[in-house]
Design a protein around this motif. Structure first.
Motif, PDB file in Angstrom:
ATOM      1  N   LEU A   1       0.826  -1.211   0.000  1.00  0.00           N
ATOM      2  CA  LEU A   1       0.000   0.000   0.000  1.00  0.00           C
ATOM      3  C   LEU A   1       0.861   1.262   0.000  1.00  0.00           C
ATOM      4  CD1 LEU A   1      -2.748  -1.109   2.554  1.00  0.00           C
ATOM      5  CD2 LEU A   1      -2.905  -1.046   0.049  1.00  0.00           C
ATOM      6  N   ALA A   2       1.899   1.263   0.837  1.00  0.00           N
ATOM      7  CA  ALA A   2       2.765   2.444   0.898  1.00  0.00           C
ATOM      8  C   ALA A   2       3.564   2.609  -0.396  1.00  0.00           C
ATOM      9  CB  ALA A   2       3.713   2.326   2.090  1.00  0.00           C
ATOM     10  N   GLY A   3       4.019   1.477  -0.986  1.00  0.00           N
ATOM     11  CA  GLY A   3       4.788   1.533  -2.230  1.00  0.00           C
ATOM     12  C   GLY A   3       3.990   2.134  -3.368  1.00  0.00           C
ATOM     13  N   ALA A   4       2.743   1.702  -3.499  1.00  0.00           N
ATOM     14  CA  ALA A   4       1.884   2.294  -4.526  1.00  0.00           C
ATOM     15  C   ALA A   4       1.475   3.712  -4.144  1.00  0.00           C
ATOM     16  CB  ALA A   4       0.648   1.418  -4.726  1.00  0.00           C
ATOM     17  N   GLY A   5       1.355   3.969  -2.826  1.00  0.00           N
ATOM     18  CA  GLY A   5       0.802   5.233  -2.352  1.00  0.00           C
ATOM     19  C   GLY A   5       1.678   6.439  -2.577  1.00  0.00           C
ATOM     20  N   PHE A   6       3.013   6.309  -2.427  1.00  0.00           N
ATOM     21  CA  PHE A   6       3.833   7.525  -2.496  1.00  0.00           C
ATOM     22  C   PHE A   6       3.884   8.080  -3.924  1.00  0.00           C
ATOM     23  CE2 PHE A   6       7.374   4.414  -3.168  1.00  0.00           C
ATOM     24  CZ  PHE A   6       8.007   4.985  -4.259  1.00  0.00           C
ATOM     25  N   SER A   7       3.727   7.234  -4.948  1.00  0.00           N
ATOM     26  CA  SER A   7       3.654   7.744  -6.321  1.00  0.00           C
ATOM     27  C   SER A   7       2.234   8.161  -6.684  1.00  0.00           C
ATOM     28  CB  SER A   7       4.151   6.684  -7.309  1.00  0.00           C
ATOM     29  OG  SER A   7       5.543   6.479  -7.185  1.00  0.00           O
ATOM     30  N   ALA A   8       1.244   7.387  -6.211  1.00  0.00           N
ATOM     31  CA  ALA A   8      -0.152   7.750  -6.472  1.00  0.00           C
ATOM     32  C   ALA A   8      -0.479   9.113  -5.866  1.00  0.00           C
ATOM     33  CB  ALA A   8      -1.083   6.677  -5.917  1.00  0.00           C
ATOM     34  N   TYR A   9       0.136   9.435  -4.738  1.00  0.00           N
ATOM     35  CA  TYR A   9      -0.066  10.723  -4.078  1.00  0.00           C
ATOM     36  C   TYR A   9       0.300  11.877  -5.011  1.00  0.00           C
ATOM     37  CZ  TYR A   9       0.840  14.554  -0.763  1.00  0.00           C
ATOM     38  OH  TYR A   9       0.868  15.767  -0.115  1.00  0.00           O
ATOM     39  N   LEU A  10       1.412  11.721  -5.740  1.00  0.00           N
ATOM     40  CA  LEU A  10       1.843  12.778  -6.654  1.00  0.00           C
ATOM     41  C   LEU A  10       0.931  12.878  -7.873  1.00  0.00           C
ATOM     42  CD1 LEU A  10       5.732  12.278  -6.598  1.00  0.00           C
ATOM     43  CD2 LEU A  10       4.361  13.892  -5.281  1.00  0.00           C
ATOM     44  N   VAL A  11       0.295  11.764  -8.240  1.00  0.00           N
ATOM     45  CA  VAL A  11      -0.648  11.795  -9.362  1.00  0.00           C
ATOM     46  C   VAL A  11      -1.952  12.457  -8.934  1.00  0.00           C
ATOM     47  CG1 VAL A  11      -1.996  10.386 -10.968  1.00  0.00           C
ATOM     48  CG2 VAL A  11       0.357   9.735 -10.412  1.00  0.00           C
ATOM     49  N   ILE A  12      -2.476  12.052  -7.780  1.00  0.00           N
ATOM     50  CA  ILE A  12      -3.768  12.560  -7.301  1.00  0.00           C
ATOM     51  C   ILE A  12      -3.702  14.055  -7.011  1.00  0.00           C
ATOM     52  CG2 ILE A  12      -5.473  12.384  -5.448  1.00  0.00           C
ATOM     53  CD1 ILE A  12      -4.658   9.390  -5.240  1.00  0.00           C
ATOM     54  N   PHE A  13      -2.611  14.481  -6.384  1.00  0.00           N
ATOM     55  CA  PHE A  13      -2.488  15.890  -5.995  1.00  0.00           C
ATOM     56  C   PHE A  13      -1.505  16.636  -6.905  1.00  0.00           C
ATOM     57  CE2 PHE A  13      -3.693  13.528  -2.167  1.00  0.00           C
ATOM     58  CZ  PHE A  13      -4.842  14.203  -1.806  1.00  0.00           C
ATOM     59  N   PHE A  14      -1.449  16.219  -8.149  1.00  0.00           N
ATOM     60  CA  PHE A  14      -0.497  16.805  -9.105  1.00  0.00           C
ATOM     61  C   PHE A  14      -0.667  18.320  -9.204  1.00  0.00           C
ATOM     62  CE2 PHE A  14       0.412  18.357 -13.382  1.00  0.00           C
ATOM     63  CZ  PHE A  14       1.719  17.928 -13.567  1.00  0.00           C
ATOM     64  N   LYS A  15      -1.895  18.794  -9.391  1.00  0.00           N
ATOM     65  CA  LYS A  15      -2.134  20.226  -9.577  1.00  0.00           C
ATOM     66  C   LYS A  15      -1.709  21.023  -8.357  1.00  0.00           C
ATOM     67  CE  LYS A  15      -5.765  23.530 -10.854  1.00  0.00           C
ATOM     68  NZ  LYS A  15      -7.201  23.694 -11.201  1.00  0.00           N
ATOM     69  N   ASP A  16      -2.011  20.504  -7.191  1.00  0.00           N
ATOM     70  CA  ASP A  16      -1.681  21.214  -5.958  1.00  0.00           C
ATOM     71  C   ASP A  16      -0.172  21.271  -5.745  1.00  0.00           C
ATOM     72  OD1 ASP A  16      -2.495  22.499  -3.470  1.00  0.00           O
ATOM     73  OD2 ASP A  16      -1.701  20.692  -2.500  1.00  0.00           O
ATOM     74  N   ILE A  17       0.529  20.150  -6.025  1.00  0.00           N
ATOM     75  CA  ILE A  17       1.963  20.053  -5.728  1.00  0.00           C
ATOM     76  C   ILE A  17       2.811  20.736  -6.794  1.00  0.00           C
ATOM     77  CG2 ILE A  17       3.893  18.447  -5.430  1.00  0.00           C
ATOM     78  CD1 ILE A  17       1.846  16.433  -4.301  1.00  0.00           C
ATOM     79  N   PHE A  18       2.488  20.510  -8.065  1.00  0.00           N
ATOM     80  CA  PHE A  18       3.380  20.932  -9.148  1.00  0.00           C
ATOM     81  C   PHE A  18       2.924  22.189  -9.884  1.00  0.00           C
ATOM     82  CE2 PHE A  18       4.134  16.324  -8.750  1.00  0.00           C
ATOM     83  CZ  PHE A  18       5.495  16.347  -8.490  1.00  0.00           C
ATOM     84  N   ILE A  19       1.740  22.695  -9.565  1.00  0.00           N
ATOM     85  CA  ILE A  19       1.266  23.907 -10.243  1.00  0.00           C
ATOM     86  C   ILE A  19       0.967  25.016  -9.232  1.00  0.00           C
ATOM     87  CG2 ILE A  19      -0.525  24.897 -11.723  1.00  0.00           C
ATOM     88  CD1 ILE A  19      -0.796  22.183 -13.059  1.00  0.00           C
TER      89      ILE A  19
END
Length: 748
Positions: free
Chosen positions: A166-184
């Motif tokens: 769960l954690a292995g999939a989660g740390f990359s999925a987190y960047l996908v889900i919150f892409f706009k907030d983190i990278f924009i």
């Protein structure tokens, strides 16, 4: 790039005694870390199959219809891979319990150090329970690192694995889900939780690399991070300003310089597609076609089975980038056949290993390293294909020469005529299987993107596998109709392709630590400076000792630098697969060669070749050990023999450093012709000297002279080449006359 499940379909009536498929799978798992999968059952197997198929279909779709934005694409790939990793790969059993315990405790201490530094740095920005959460996760990671057999089984995930999934999939999925907030929206101003996820990502990548690749690569990743954190405490030129955990996490997790750097980008856009193509191509019977063509080309000549091994491994290398898988897949047929026709088990296994390692340097598909090289250098992959042709040909020429001389020494014959397939029969049975490979190579040469070429290769492999079934009612009964990629076999291929990409992805993510640290600290320039300084010291000392100014100080310094870099490549490759080895050395060693005026492409090819050589270099010659497992020979002796048979691959990098025209760099016909002639003479001379036979037995004195003259041909001094070439021709000419003037006493 292997598909062990397809081997059972690739049996040949002329291949000799065969091992059981279970034995072959066991050998691959034992010697190829990247294929050491769990044998899952029931619902869990179905879940993994569905996930792998979804990942493969995602990559096929994006290859044909357009990639996502760079960060999202890499994160989607990583989310799937890291989630699968802790299910598919078992926890490693302790081989040396005391060493494992010490290492496990060291990893645990490192995880707690990361947690402590994060907690201290974010103390004013996070609630207390967040602090306990990061400490708790680090403690859990430390617990999972312990080599306790009771905490898991070989073929079933334990309770420790599921949180890691769960954690292995989660740390990359987190960047996908919150892409706009983190990278924009908040780019450049990460939140505290972003740093916590980054710390978790660092721990999981280290543990993932450890589980898939063993200790060597993960230790390098940890040392790179410690080097970045404790730079001010280091002595001499290795010291630097140091970076706290906040700066490191931001650099490695929230950018494209670390975990999601160029290495993961290449895996997610190029490597995955060609791995999948190789798996499906083997499943559709292309591997069997290569073996039959190799038998047709080389089987009837002296020592035919060994030459079949060399040629078939060269063909197979066009779709396979894994030396171990190549050794086992083709060696299952060729090694027993070589033994049957008179070769020793050690020589048979060594021949197969040396030939199979050529797969990673053989166009058009040279393994993941070539795609990384193309991306790092900004060179079209179509150019790399052309550049690699002559060096690869030299490697196989050297192996064929030694096989031929050994067969002549033992007075071995070729295979019986009735066991040689007919060209018409082979083409009438397999012509449809060549179409995808031809189309893919054509697209690459036309400079279409590699992933688009792989897309059409994959699609045509699936479509063309059904041609025999479609044409059979029309009377075309000779086609191989048993290799159609039926829905079940296609699903197996898509699953296998995704699994084969897990380990290389985990390795490249861990290598991202070293690349990221190198860009922060300038580690590459410091390491290169050390090599240059050492080479200058040795060069100036040796120049004084050599009389009559036969060799200049500058040429000695360059030669010593090349030897030092080659040794670093072989040592690094002894415990790490080729791709991470190449990436690491390209970052920290290649700059040293640049300072000697060597073309960037030549220096990277030099590193690439010596990294591949590690697979047949004792004490960690995995391809040779896999071959020994089939032949029943001594693994270490087989490794030594395989290294000698790979002499061509060891000398070719030196050849193209001194004569870049072999790589079509700074091309002149004079240099190219001189290098080709001297290279061929060098290979023939050293092959004859090693085997001790040309047309007749070679004396010890002649062996010594041939070896020295052959090595002298590796250079760019026309006069030295002329003198050395004359010596080689005189000795081999005399030997030829001796062999044809009287009967030769062949010895075993």
């Amino acid at each position: 790039m292997s598909n062990s499940n397809s081997q059972a379909d690739n049996r040949s009536s002329f291949s000799g005694p065969e091992m059981h498929q279970a034995d072959l799978d066991s050998l691959i798992k034992k010697f190829d870390n990247e294929s050491n999968f769990r044998d899952l059952k029931g619902i869990l197997k179905t879940l993994v199959t569905i996930t792998c198929v979804v990942l493969s279909v995602f990559h096929i779709y994006t290859a044909g219809f357009g990639l996502l934005n760079e960060i999202t694409h890499r994160n989607v790939h990583m989310a799937f891979i890291m989630g699968l990793l802790f299910i598919v790969f078992p926890r490693r059993p302790p081989k040396h319990l005391k060493i494992n315990i010490v290492l496990s405790l060291a990893y645990g201490a490192f995880y707690l150090l990361i947690a402590h530094q994060l907690a201290q740095a974010l103390a004013s920005d996070i609630p207390v329970w967040w602090t306990w959460m990061i400490y708790g996760f680090a403690g859990f990671m430390a617990l999972s690192a312990l080599p306790v057999a009771a905490m898991g089984s070989r073929n079933k995930p334990s309770w420790l694995d599921w949180p890691l999934v769960l954690a292995g999939a989660g740390f990359s999925a987190y960047l996908v889900i919150f892409f706009k907030d983190i990278f924009i929206i908040n780019i450049g101003f990460p939140k505290a939780f972003d740093y916590l996820m980054g710390g978790m990502a660092v721990m999981l990548v280290v543990e993932g690399a450890r589980r898939t690749m063993g200790e060597s690569l993960s230790i390098i990743g940890v040392l790179a991070l410690l080097y970045a954190m404790f730079g001010p405490s280091l002595p001499g030129v290795m010291a630097h300003r140091g970076y706290d955990i906040i700066r490191l996490v931001e650099h490695l997790y929230l950018g494209t310089e670390g975990i999601y750097g160029i290495a993961i980008g290449v895996v997610a856009t190029y490597v995955f597609h060609f791995v999948l193509f190789g798996v499906l191509a083997q499943a559709s019977g292309l591997g069997q076609l290569f073996i039959e063509l190799a038998t047709l080309v080389a089987g009837r000549y002296s020592g035919g089975p060994a030459k079949v091994s060399v040629v078939s491994s060269g063909f197979f290398g066009m779709i396979s980038g894994s030396p171990v898988a190549n050794t086992v897949t083709t060696g299952a047929f060729t090694i027993p056949m070589m033994k049957k026709y008179g070769f020793s088990g050690r020589f048979a296994a060594a021949t197969e290993a040396a030939s199979s390692c050529g797969g990673q340097i053989t166009p058009p598909i040279m393994g993941a390293s070539a795609f990384v090289m193309a991306e790092m250098l900004g060179v079209p992959y179509s150019e790399l294909i052309l550049i690699a042709i002559i060096p690869a040909a030299f490697h196989y020429l050297a192996t064929l020469c030694m096989v031929h001389f050994e067969a002549r020494r033992l007075d071995l014959k070729g295979m019986p005529e009735e066991q040689i397939p007919r060209l018409g029969a082979v083409l009438s049975k397999h012509w449809h299987q060549v179409i995808p490979l031809v189309v893919m190579v054509t697209l690459l040469l036309m400079q279409f993107t590699p992933f688009l070429a792989a897309f059409w290769g994959i699609i045509l492999t699936i479509i063309c596998s059904y041609i025999p079934l479609v044409l059979r009612p029309l009377g075309f009964t000779k086609l191989d109709h048993e290799s159609a990629l039926t829905p079940r076999r296609l699903i197996d291929g898509l699953e296998e392709g995704a699994k084969q990409s897990i380990a290389i992805t985990a390795a490249c993510a861990c290598v991202g630590f070293l690349l990221g640290v190198t860009t922060l600290t300038g580690l590459g320039f410091k390491f290169s400076g050390a090599i240059i300084g050492l080479a200058n010291d040795f060069g100036s000392t040796l120049a004084v000792l050599i009389p009559f100014d036969l060799v200049t100080e500058g040429s000695l310094t360059l030669f010593i630098a090349l030897i030092l870099v080659a040794l670093a490549c072989i040592l690094m490759g002894a415990g790490i697969p080729t791709t991470p080895t190449y990436i690491i050395l390209a970052a920290i060693v290649a700059p040293a060669l640049d300072d000697f005026g060597i073309a960037l492409l030549a220096s990277h090819f030099f590193i690439f070749y010596y990294g591949v050589l590690a697979d047949v270099t004792p004490p960690v010659a995995l391809a040779a050990y896999a071959g020994a497992g089939i032949s029943g020979s001594d693994p270490m002796k087989t490794g030594v023999t395989a290294f000698r048979l790979s002499m061509g691959k060891a000398l070719v990098p030196l050849m193209f450093i001194y004569a870049p025209s072999l790589l079509f760099l700074n091309f002149t016909w004079f240099e190219f012709s001189l290098a080709m002639i001297s290279g061929i003479l060098c290979i023939v001379a050293l092959s004859a000297a090693y085997i001790g036979f040309f047309s007749a037995p070679i004396s010890k004195v002649e062996k010594t002279i041939l070896s020295l003259a052959g090595l002298s041909l590796v250079g760019n001094n026309p006069w030295l080449i002329l003198v050395s070439g004359a010596v080689v021709l005189v000795i081999l000419g005399r030997n030829y006359r001796a062999g044809h003037s009287q009967p030769v006493a062949h010895t075993a």
